[in-house]
Design a protein around this motif. Sequence first.
Motif, PDB file in Angstrom:
ATOM      1  N   HIS A  57      -8.760   0.440   4.202  1.00  0.00           N
ATOM      2  CA  HIS A  57      -9.204   1.565   4.683  1.00  0.00           C
ATOM      3  C   HIS A  57      -9.304   2.893   3.836  1.00  0.00           C
ATOM      4  O   HIS A  57     -10.181   3.566   4.197  1.00  0.00           O
ATOM      5  N   TRP A  58      -8.358   2.989   3.181  1.00  0.00           N
ATOM      6  CA  TRP A  58      -8.497   4.317   2.149  1.00  0.00           C
ATOM      7  C   TRP A  58      -9.500   4.101   1.216  1.00  0.00           C
ATOM      8  O   TRP A  58     -10.313   5.097   0.889  1.00  0.00           O
ATOM      9  N   ASN A  59     -10.198   3.036   0.691  1.00  0.00           N
ATOM     10  CA  ASN A  59     -11.127   2.784   0.133  1.00  0.00           C
ATOM     11  C   ASN A  59     -12.475   3.349   0.715  1.00  0.00           C
ATOM     12  O   ASN A  59     -13.379   4.076   0.255  1.00  0.00           O
ATOM     13  N   PHE A  60     -12.481   2.730   1.925  1.00  0.00           N
ATOM     14  CA  PHE A  60     -13.704   3.069   2.819  1.00  0.00           C
ATOM     15  C   PHE A  60     -13.666   4.593   2.982  1.00  0.00           C
ATOM     16  O   PHE A  60     -14.755   5.214   3.190  1.00  0.00           O
ATOM     17  N   SER A  61     -12.585   5.077   3.484  1.00  0.00           N
ATOM     18  CA  SER A  61     -12.190   6.460   3.549  1.00  0.00           C
ATOM     19  C   SER A  61     -12.833   7.413   2.346  1.00  0.00           C
ATOM     20  O   SER A  61     -13.577   8.398   2.559  1.00  0.00           O
ATOM     21  N   ALA A  64     -13.841   2.614   7.880  1.00  0.00           N
ATOM     22  CA  ALA A  64     -12.405   3.329   7.581  1.00  0.00           C
ATOM     23  C   ALA A  64     -11.674   3.259   8.984  1.00  0.00           C
ATOM     24  O   ALA A  64     -10.377   2.996   8.923  1.00  0.00           O
ATOM     25  N   ASP A  65     -12.370   4.029   9.796  1.00  0.00           N
ATOM     26  CA  ASP A  65     -11.776   4.193  11.273  1.00  0.00           C
ATOM     27  C   ASP A  65     -11.153   2.642  11.790  1.00  0.00           C
ATOM     28  O   ASP A  65     -10.101   2.695  12.167  1.00  0.00           O
ATOM     29  N   LYS A 112      -8.621   0.870   9.561  1.00  0.00           N
ATOM     30  CA  LYS A 112      -7.275   1.272   9.550  1.00  0.00           C
ATOM     31  C   LYS A 112      -6.193   1.057  11.015  1.00  0.00           C
ATOM     32  O   LYS A 112      -5.183   0.910  10.876  1.00  0.00           O
ATOM     33  N   SER A 150     -19.155   3.297   5.552  1.00  0.00           N
ATOM     34  CA  SER A 150     -17.875   3.645   4.891  1.00  0.00           C
ATOM     35  C   SER A 150     -17.046   4.277   6.372  1.00  0.00           C
ATOM     36  O   SER A 150     -15.829   3.846   6.476  1.00  0.00           O
ATOM     37  N   LYS A 151     -17.370   5.104   6.754  1.00  0.00           N
ATOM     38  CA  LYS A 151     -16.649   5.999   7.804  1.00  0.00           C
ATOM     39  C   LYS A 151     -16.232   5.284   8.798  1.00  0.00           C
ATOM     40  O   LYS A 151     -15.266   5.179   9.347  1.00  0.00           O
TER      41      LYS A 151
END
Length: 151
Positions: free
Chosen positions: A97-101, A36-37, A40, A32-33
């Motif tokens: 990306h906010w979901n993964f974050s 997310a990166d 994004k 996920s991190k």
Amino acid sequence: MSTVSATGNAGSSASSASYSSFEDQLTSTQSSKILADYVKDHGGAVWKSDLQKLADNASGDTPSEVSAAASYMLSHPDVYTTIETLDNPNADGLSGHWNFSDAANGALGSTGAIADLKDVFDRAIESSAEITKLTTEKKTGLDATKQRPQN
């Protein structure tokens, strides 16, 4: 909302062995991190079909860790569904990306923990099978050397 494409700044030329090892060690939080990166910086959101493109990396432009994280999500569809529904209860295959974050920061709860435990058990079973194979081969070789020649 734009979606991510399977291109990026490829700075890594890892061998398939190290890629496989890295992928084998990923967890839902780590994947996920990484996503997310990447997401994004590459469009803000990703469709499930885009994950397949990232995992396949046909162009060779996707960093290996992103491909591994995308593969992780594809092999854990329940984790991806939980992530993509963090902001909207209707599963539509699109995750920002906010979901993964949020998932990287612990929002998966038991879904992520169960997936991570399953991965640990799967690796343990694979290791056990490999140990059994090696010890069986060694024992067979040892038994063959102990046999007396037939006269």
